[in-house]
Design an enzyme around this catalytic site. Structure first.
Site, short mmCIF file in Angstrom:
data_model
loop_
_atom_site.label_atom_id
_atom_site.label_comp_id
_atom_site.label_asym_id
_atom_site.label_seq_id
_atom_site.Cartn_x
_atom_site.Cartn_y
_atom_site.Cartn_z
N TYR A 142 -49.43 46.26 -45.66
CA TYR A 142 -48.23 46.92 -46.18
C TYR A 142 -48.31 47.17 -47.69
CZ TYR A 142 -45.97 45.81 -41.71
OH TYR A 142 -45.64 45.72 -40.39
N LYS A 192 -57.40 37.47 -36.87
CA LYS A 192 -58.30 38.29 -36.04
C LYS A 192 -59.70 38.13 -36.60
CE LYS A 192 -58.83 41.21 -32.60
NZ LYS A 192 -58.79 40.71 -31.21
N ASP A 224 -54.06 38.95 -30.68
CA ASP A 224 -53.79 39.54 -29.36
C ASP A 224 -53.52 38.46 -28.33
OD1 ASP A 224 -56.44 38.82 -29.84
OD2 ASP A 224 -57.31 40.47 -28.70
N ASP A 248 -45.01 40.38 -38.64
CA ASP A 248 -43.94 41.34 -38.35
C ASP A 248 -43.83 41.56 -36.85
OD1 ASP A 248 -42.00 43.27 -38.61
OD2 ASP A 248 -43.28 44.75 -39.60
N ASP A 252 -40.89 39.55 -34.09
CA ASP A 252 -39.98 40.36 -33.27
C ASP A 252 -40.16 40.04 -31.79
OD1 ASP A 252 -38.77 41.58 -35.37
OD2 ASP A 252 -39.43 43.61 -34.91
#
Length: 357
Positions: A142, A192, A224, A248, A252
């Site tokens: 970001y 990752k 994942d 993020d 959620d």
């Protein structure tokens, strides 16, 4: 008796309604425990655009920086969607995070026994879930530079860079271990590292910091797999720490284990300065002024403020206990309503929780 200065930023949509209920809870705590909370109101988001032309006025930043904590409602409204993205209400969130140097976002996902059937997952999967996700807020894809959209070889390309320094990783990971020490002493670091170089550095730093916290059981999980495990077996997690983009998405996802966004608070912490507390839900402008939305996330955000900014654990517990008792007594807003329960509005729920305190 203690005195605390709180910058209150109600914002847009349902923000003012839910913030009002949180202030009721804080006033009740003050009366019970002998504290004084000084509430200073500020503009943010669409209401700030309407009044002064920008989503985050300098006065609001100054108010926040001179306070002991910031209490935020929500920002955004459909009517601002045609504005230039650089001046939309949502830009205020990134701006205030940057101004306050908020690097760590704490988002609990806690399933109340009384609400286990509200989740779209089976009761035996979600009952007893109590997870804290700690998301890095100021780095990663970001904020990495360079970024943008360019024309190359006759076509557009878009690019963002996921960039982290060792010090940025260390401070968020250390926060993860510190929070784990206060809970069940289990920390899962999500990365990752099988694909991304930045994740390999992330894991290297995690392993180094872990040596300072031998009591914490550390595990690693690829993002994942973590997304899958949150649905398959969420009770295996205690504290999850991860970078900005992964956090993020995962936070959620975890929020839906509880069945309603209206139940989930959050805290955004800086290293040594002012922290900000807000519900994770949006401004829901379609419901503005209808006294229908659930204020519990905002009220529980006030409890997090008491705990993390003011070190008032007993006072925070009094809010949490009151929320639990109201639910146990069968009172529900429409998002968590079920057969045989008693439907109440936003204001009534706030009044009841304050009275239980």
């Amino acid at each position: 008796m203690s005195n605390f200065k709180i910058a209150v930023l109600p914002g847009d949509g349902i923000g003012p309604e839910v913030i009002e209920q949180g202030l009721k809870a804080l006033k009740a705590v003050g009366n019970k425990f002998g504290h004084t909370f000084e509430f200073n109101m500020g503009l943010i988001g669409g209401v700030a655009i309407d009044k002064v032309g920008v989503p985050l006025p300098d006065e609001t930043i100054q108010l926040a920086q001179c306070s002991d904590a910031v209490y935020l409602g929500a920002v955004g409204d459909w009517k601002y969607d045609k504005l230039d993205p650089s001046i939309r209400p949502e830009k205020a969130l990134l701006g205030i995070r940057k101004a306050l140097k908020l690097f760590a976002n704490l988002r609990p996902a806690f399933v109340y026994e009384e609400l286990a059937d509200c989740s779209t997952l089976k009761r035996d999967v979600v009952e007893g879930v109590d997870i804290m996700i700690i998301r890095e807020l100021t780095g990663g894809a970001y904020f990495g530079e360079p970024k943008g959209i360019e024309n190359r070889n006759g076509e557009k390309i878009g690019f963002n860079n996921m960039i982290y320094t060792e010090s940025e990783i260390e401070r968020i990971v250390r926060k993860g271990f510190e929070v784990a020490m206060k809970r069940r002493k289990k920390l899962c670091s999500v990365d990752k590292a099988n694909v991304l170089d930045v994740s390999r550095l992330w894991r290297e730093v995690v392993l180094r910091v872990a040596k300072e916290f031998p009591e914490v059981e550390l595990s690693h999980m690829y993002v994942d797999n973590a997304a899958m495990q949150l649905i398959r077996n969420p009770k295996q997690f205690d504290v999850i720490v991860t970078e900005n983009l992964f956090g993020d998405i995962l936070s959620d996802e975890a929020s839906m284990l509880t069945g309603s966004l209206g139940m989930l608070p959050s805290a955004s912490l800086s290293e040594n300065g002012v922290a900000m507390y807000e519900p994770i839900h949006g401004s829901a402008p379609d419901f503005k002024g209808q006294n229908r939305l659930n204020p519990i996330a905002t009220i529980l955000s006030a409890a997090m403020m008491l705990k993390y900014s003011f070190n008032l654990d007993a006072e925070a517990q009094s809010i949490e206990n009151s929320v639990r008792q109201v639910l146990k007594d069968g009172y529900r807003t429409e998002d968590i309503m079920s057969d045989g329960m008693k439907l109440v509005g936003t204001s009534e729920m706030g009044d009841m929780i304050a009275s239980y305190i």
